[in-house]
Design a protein around this motif. Structure first.
Motif, PDB file in Angstrom:
ATOM      1  N   GLN A  49       0.895  -1.295   0.133  1.00  0.00           N
ATOM      2  CA  GLN A  49      -0.059   0.171  -0.006  1.00  0.00           C
ATOM      3  C   GLN A  49       0.861   1.377   0.103  1.00  0.00           C
ATOM      4  N   LYS A  50       1.957   1.177   0.326  1.00  0.00           N
ATOM      5  CA  LYS A  50       2.941   2.435   0.605  1.00  0.00           C
ATOM      6  C   LYS A  50       3.837   2.689  -0.514  1.00  0.00           C
ATOM      7  N   ILE A  51       3.772   1.920  -1.615  1.00  0.00           N
ATOM      8  CA  ILE A  51       4.409   2.122  -2.872  1.00  0.00           C
ATOM      9  C   ILE A  51       3.953   3.188  -3.723  1.00  0.00           C
ATOM     10  N   PRO A  52       4.815   4.379  -3.752  1.00  0.00           N
ATOM     11  CA  PRO A  52       4.034   5.373  -4.478  1.00  0.00           C
ATOM     12  C   PRO A  52       3.881   5.081  -6.142  1.00  0.00           C
ATOM     13  N   ILE A  53       2.827   5.567  -6.524  1.00  0.00           N
ATOM     14  CA  ILE A  53       2.577   5.157  -7.998  1.00  0.00           C
ATOM     15  C   ILE A  53       3.623   5.323  -9.025  1.00  0.00           C
ATOM     16  N   THR A  54       4.687   6.496  -8.748  1.00  0.00           N
ATOM     17  CA  THR A  54       5.720   6.670  -9.642  1.00  0.00           C
ATOM     18  C   THR A  54       6.759   5.563  -9.608  1.00  0.00           C
ATOM     19  N   GLU A  55       6.711   4.844  -8.596  1.00  0.00           N
ATOM     20  CA  GLU A  55       7.516   3.538  -8.499  1.00  0.00           C
ATOM     21  C   GLU A  55       7.155   2.236  -8.860  1.00  0.00           C
ATOM     22  N   LEU A  56       5.826   2.054  -9.301  1.00  0.00           N
ATOM     23  CA  LEU A  56       5.078   0.793  -9.548  1.00  0.00           C
ATOM     24  C   LEU A  56       5.567   0.562 -10.967  1.00  0.00           C
ATOM     25  N   ARG A  57       5.712  -0.784 -11.372  1.00  0.00           N
ATOM     26  CA  ARG A  57       6.143  -1.204 -12.611  1.00  0.00           C
ATOM     27  C   ARG A  57       5.120  -2.050 -13.343  1.00  0.00           C
ATOM     28  N   ARG A  58       4.793  -1.576 -14.326  1.00  0.00           N
ATOM     29  CA  ARG A  58       3.634  -2.459 -15.214  1.00  0.00           C
ATOM     30  C   ARG A  58       3.803  -4.058 -15.124  1.00  0.00           C
ATOM     31  N   GLU A  59       4.777  -4.287 -15.385  1.00  0.00           N
ATOM     32  CA  GLU A  59       5.219  -5.909 -15.437  1.00  0.00           C
ATOM     33  C   GLU A  59       4.938  -6.584 -14.290  1.00  0.00           C
ATOM     34  N   GLU A  60       4.818  -5.921 -13.410  1.00  0.00           N
ATOM     35  CA  GLU A  60       4.796  -6.333 -11.848  1.00  0.00           C
ATOM     36  C   GLU A  60       3.311  -6.333 -11.092  1.00  0.00           C
ATOM     37  N   LEU A  61       2.370  -5.610 -11.948  1.00  0.00           N
ATOM     38  CA  LEU A  61       1.004  -5.756 -11.689  1.00  0.00           C
ATOM     39  C   LEU A  61       0.178  -6.748 -12.304  1.00  0.00           C
ATOM     40  N   SER A  62      -1.025  -7.051 -11.923  1.00  0.00           N
ATOM     41  CA  SER A  62      -1.965  -7.881 -12.354  1.00  0.00           C
ATOM     42  C   SER A  62      -2.931  -6.992 -13.417  1.00  0.00           C
ATOM     43  N   ASN A  63      -3.429  -7.711 -14.385  1.00  0.00           N
ATOM     44  CA  ASN A  63      -4.286  -7.065 -15.318  1.00  0.00           C
ATOM     45  C   ASN A  63      -5.566  -7.172 -14.929  1.00  0.00           C
ATOM     46  N   ILE A  64      -6.128  -5.868 -14.798  1.00  0.00           N
ATOM     47  CA  ILE A  64      -7.665  -6.107 -14.004  1.00  0.00           C
ATOM     48  C   ILE A  64      -8.776  -7.049 -14.885  1.00  0.00           C
ATOM     49  N   GLU A  65      -8.267  -6.982 -16.153  1.00  0.00           N
ATOM     50  CA  GLU A  65      -9.542  -7.579 -17.227  1.00  0.00           C
ATOM     51  C   GLU A  65      -9.214  -9.185 -17.080  1.00  0.00           C
ATOM     52  N   GLU A  66      -8.083  -9.580 -16.497  1.00  0.00           N
ATOM     53  CA  GLU A  66      -7.872 -10.964 -16.093  1.00  0.00           C
ATOM     54  C   GLU A  66      -8.344 -11.527 -14.989  1.00  0.00           C
ATOM     55  N   ILE A  67      -8.762 -10.709 -14.103  1.00  0.00           N
ATOM     56  CA  ILE A  67      -9.069 -11.270 -12.877  1.00  0.00           C
ATOM     57  C   ILE A  67     -10.602 -11.821 -12.993  1.00  0.00           C
ATOM     58  N   VAL A  68     -10.925 -13.159 -12.571  1.00  0.00           N
ATOM     59  CA  VAL A  68     -11.973 -13.598 -12.601  1.00  0.00           C
ATOM     60  C   VAL A  68     -12.594 -14.095 -11.264  1.00  0.00           C
ATOM     61  N   ILE A  69     -13.811 -13.566 -10.882  1.00  0.00           N
ATOM     62  CA  ILE A  69     -14.319 -13.855  -9.317  1.00  0.00           C
ATOM     63  C   ILE A  69     -15.564 -14.724  -9.578  1.00  0.00           C
TER      64      ILE A  69
END
Length: 87
Positions: free
Chosen positions: A10-30
């Protein structure tokens, strides 16, 4: 995942986020037939960082305010007022 790990994500600033380390919201299935606890667990298992995800060509970072009495509706009204003032 421990509470400490959640806190660090939660503390990671948005400027330090890396796209390849994040999930794609369109691929999340609930599975909506599961219990609330199972749905939350499934979401957290699929998310690399539950506070940030890829949404199209953007990185969306979410959070919450601590120690506030505002409801979600209060905040949505405030957002709508700000948006209309900008336009």
């Amino acid at each position: 995942m421990t509470m400490e790990q959640f806190s660090e994500l939660q503390k990671i600033p948005i400027t330090e986020l890396r796209r390849e380390e994040l999930s794609n919201i369109e691929e999340i299935v609930i599975d909506s037939t599961k219990s609330q606890k199972q749905r939350v667990q499934s979401f957290l298992e699929q998310m690399k960082n539950p506070f940030a995800q890829n949404v199209g060509e953007y990185i969306l970072q979410i959070g919450y305010l601590e120690q506030t009495e505002d409801s979600l509706n209060d905040r949505m009204i405030l957002l709508a007022r700000k948006q209309t003032a900008i336009l």
